[in-house]
Design a protein around this motif. Structure first.
Motif, short mmCIF file in Angstrom:
data_model
loop_
_atom_site.label_atom_id
_atom_site.label_comp_id
_atom_site.label_asym_id
_atom_site.label_seq_id
_atom_site.Cartn_x
_atom_site.Cartn_y
_atom_site.Cartn_z
N PRO A 190 0.81 -1.23 0.00
CA PRO A 190 0.00 0.00 0.00
C PRO A 190 0.84 1.28 0.00
O PRO A 190 0.49 2.26 -0.66
N VAL A 191 1.97 1.25 0.73
CA VAL A 191 2.86 2.42 0.76
C VAL A 191 3.44 2.68 -0.62
O VAL A 191 3.49 3.83 -1.09
N ASP A 192 3.84 1.61 -1.29
CA ASP A 192 4.40 1.75 -2.64
C ASP A 192 3.35 2.29 -3.61
O ASP A 192 3.64 3.11 -4.48
N ARG A 193 2.10 1.83 -3.45
CA ARG A 193 1.02 2.33 -4.31
C ARG A 193 0.80 3.83 -4.08
O ARG A 193 0.59 4.59 -5.03
N LEU A 194 0.88 4.22 -2.81
CA LEU A 194 0.69 5.64 -2.49
C LEU A 194 1.83 6.49 -3.04
O LEU A 194 1.61 7.58 -3.57
N LEU A 195 3.05 5.98 -2.93
CA LEU A 195 4.21 6.70 -3.50
C LEU A 195 4.06 6.83 -5.01
O LEU A 195 4.28 7.92 -5.57
N ASP A 196 3.68 5.74 -5.67
CA ASP A 196 3.50 5.77 -7.13
C ASP A 196 2.40 6.75 -7.52
O ASP A 196 2.52 7.51 -8.49
N GLU A 229 11.75 12.54 -7.12
CA GLU A 229 10.45 12.67 -7.81
C GLU A 229 9.33 12.91 -6.79
O GLU A 229 8.41 13.70 -7.02
N PHE A 230 9.41 12.22 -5.66
CA PHE A 230 8.41 12.35 -4.60
C PHE A 230 8.40 13.78 -4.04
O PHE A 230 7.35 14.41 -3.91
N LEU A 231 9.59 14.29 -3.75
CA LEU A 231 9.70 15.66 -3.21
C LEU A 231 9.23 16.69 -4.25
O LEU A 231 8.61 17.69 -3.89
N ALA A 232 9.53 16.43 -5.52
CA ALA A 232 9.10 17.34 -6.58
C ALA A 232 7.57 17.39 -6.65
O ALA A 232 6.97 18.46 -6.82
N ALA A 233 6.93 16.22 -6.50
CA ALA A 233 5.46 16.18 -6.53
C ALA A 233 4.88 16.98 -5.36
O ALA A 233 3.93 17.75 -5.52
N LEU A 234 5.47 16.82 -4.17
CA LEU A 234 4.99 17.55 -2.99
C LEU A 234 5.27 19.04 -3.11
O LEU A 234 4.58 19.87 -2.50
N VAL A 238 1.07 18.11 -5.52
CA VAL A 238 0.41 17.37 -4.44
C VAL A 238 0.59 18.15 -3.14
O VAL A 238 1.71 18.45 -2.75
N LEU A 239 -0.53 18.48 -2.49
CA LEU A 239 -0.49 19.32 -1.29
C LEU A 239 -0.16 18.48 -0.06
O LEU A 239 -0.93 17.59 0.30
N PRO A 240 0.97 18.73 0.63
CA PRO A 240 1.26 18.02 1.88
C PRO A 240 0.59 18.75 3.05
O PRO A 240 0.88 19.92 3.31
N ALA A 241 -0.32 18.08 3.74
CA ALA A 241 -1.05 18.68 4.86
C ALA A 241 -0.71 17.92 6.13
O ALA A 241 -0.91 16.70 6.21
N CYS A 242 -0.20 18.64 7.12
CA CYS A 242 0.23 18.03 8.38
C CYS A 242 -0.66 18.51 9.51
O CYS A 242 -1.10 19.66 9.52
N VAL A 243 -0.89 17.63 10.50
CA VAL A 243 -1.77 17.99 11.60
C VAL A 243 -1.17 19.07 12.50
O VAL A 243 -1.88 19.77 13.20
N SER A 253 12.48 19.48 6.75
CA SER A 253 13.94 19.29 6.70
C SER A 253 14.42 18.93 5.29
O SER A 253 15.60 19.07 4.98
N ARG A 254 13.47 18.50 4.44
CA ARG A 254 13.80 18.19 3.04
C ARG A 254 13.35 19.31 2.11
O ARG A 254 13.27 19.14 0.89
N GLY A 255 13.01 20.46 2.67
CA GLY A 255 12.66 21.63 1.86
C GLY A 255 11.22 21.65 1.37
O GLY A 255 10.88 22.42 0.46
#
Length: 384
Positions: A190-196, A229-234, A238-243, A253-255
């Motif tokens: 499932p994690v790999d599917r989410l990353l993809d 690629e993951f960081l580029a998407a974020l 793709v909106l990263p939303a944190c609680v 820390s990864r910009g």
């Protein structure tokens, strides 16, 4: 956790047409239900798992040590962690001894939920901050003076930057109580599917409710050689939303810039997405209609229309230059699983027009390609 979009103009919620990734291991069902209630499709992949408390030798050792050598202060940080600690101690036969120990110390509870767990155990907290902030807990302790005092801190999988260091610098002895530990999930599929899906822009937002989950997802992306690629998407689509800010630390820390609600709760996190995602959607005046392009669906005059992935790819390519003709060859390159036959564009375009329910939104320009039929009043804006 997928909720099918509705075609009723009044039934769709603010998140209809968007797909949201959920990385939580704990309370994932609650978060998923909140998102679905507002119309989102949910892709769930727990980015970590929690070691059962009764199996955790570190917690057992810390519990015995505190019973034998009682601290001056105990800080309870999460309700689930505190309850789990008492239950685990009970299972090991140390329940009454631990409660006896806690009755004789200054017990601080971070927030109302933790206070409820403390009182449910038959204990009374000395104090609890109104802000639920560990910074306020730290201020109180330092104000009282901690030199020579022994302070037990219930750890809950989250880093507490500067908290322990500040207490030790002021002369306290700090004992960590590791109430539960985070480990990578046993099933990584499932994690790999989410990353993809993230890299392929198949999700519109990723939600994070703990720093370990964010760190775990980054670590898996590293293992698969796709972290850039993951960081580029974020960073773009793709909106990263944190609680909250602590949860955001591994990403920052990864910009990666993240969004966070003012109150660090699931409800406000969902409300934030309800504001942010529609605000990021592209809305265009086309052929007398208002067309809003969302993740996997389109609002045409407030009516939600589900669109297949190939159609969404074509529509996005046309919307990048509203009103301008886009050649078939360019549209072919935009299609998922690009082949060489431009007939694929015509097939996907026919399906797109059917999905939109308003064929005149997209004009065919003979021997050249296709264009969005932008309303004349808007032509000058997009022609610059």
């Amino acid at each position: 956790m997928h909720a099918p979009p509705s075609n009723s103009p009044t039934a769709h919620g603010p998140l209809a047409g968007f797909t949201v990734g959920v990385t939580a291991a704990r309370r994932a069902d609650e978060l998923g239900a909140l998102l679905q209630r507002r119309g989102a499709s949910v892709l769930h992949a727990p980015a970590l798992r929690i070691v059962p408390l009764a199996d955790d030798s570190e917690l057992l050792a810390a519990t015995k040590e505190l019973i034998d050598h009682a601290p001056d202060v105990v800080i309870a940080t999460t309700a689930i962690g505190f309850r789990g600690w008492i239950e685990a101690a009970d299972g090991w036969g140390y329940g009454e001894a631990l409660l006896g120990c806690l009755r004789g110390v200054e017990l601080l509870a971070r927030g109302p939920k933790v206070k409820g767990a403390v009182r449910a155990a038959g204990l009374t907290e000395e104090w609890s901050p109104s802000s639920e902030s560990m910074a306020e807990v730290l201020d109180r302790l330092l104000g009282e003076g901690v030199a020579g005092r022994r302070i037990a801190l219930q750890l809950h999988g989250e880093p507490l930057p500067g908290f322990v260091e500040a207490l030790r610098a002021a002369g306290a002895e700090v004992v960590g109580v590791p109430v539960y530990r985070w480990l990578p999930p046993e099933d990584l599929a499932p994690v790999d599917r989410l990353l993809d899906a993230t890299v392929g822009r198949g999700v519109d937002a990723l939600t994070f409710t703990s720093a370990p989950a964010a760190a775990s997802l980054l670590a898996r992306a590293e293992e698969r050689g796709m972290v850039e690629e993951f960081l580029a998407a974020l960073g773009h689509d793709v909106l990263p939303a944190c609680v909250g800010p602590v949860t955001a630390l591994p990403l920052q820390s990864r910009g990666v810039d993240t969004v966070q609600p003012e109150r660090f709760r699931l409800g406000p996190l969902v409300q934030l997405l309800c504001q942010e995602l529609p605000a990021r959607a592209r809305a265009l005046p086309i052929a007398g209609h208002r067309v809003e392009i969302r993740g996997h669906a389109v609002l045409v005059d407030e009516e939600l229309r589900a669109v297949p992935p190939a159609g969404m790819a074509l529509l996005r390519a046309l919307a990048r230059r509203p009103g301008w003709v886009v050649a078939r060859a360019e549209l072919l390159r935009a299609l998922p699983g690009t082949g060489r036959d431009e007939h694929a564009v015509e097939t996907a375009m026919a399906r797109l027009r059917t999905s939109l329910g308003a064929p005149k939104l997209i004009q065919t320009v003979v021997k050249r390609g296709y264009r969005l039929a932008i309303d004349p009043a808007a032509e000058s804006k997009y022609a610059e």
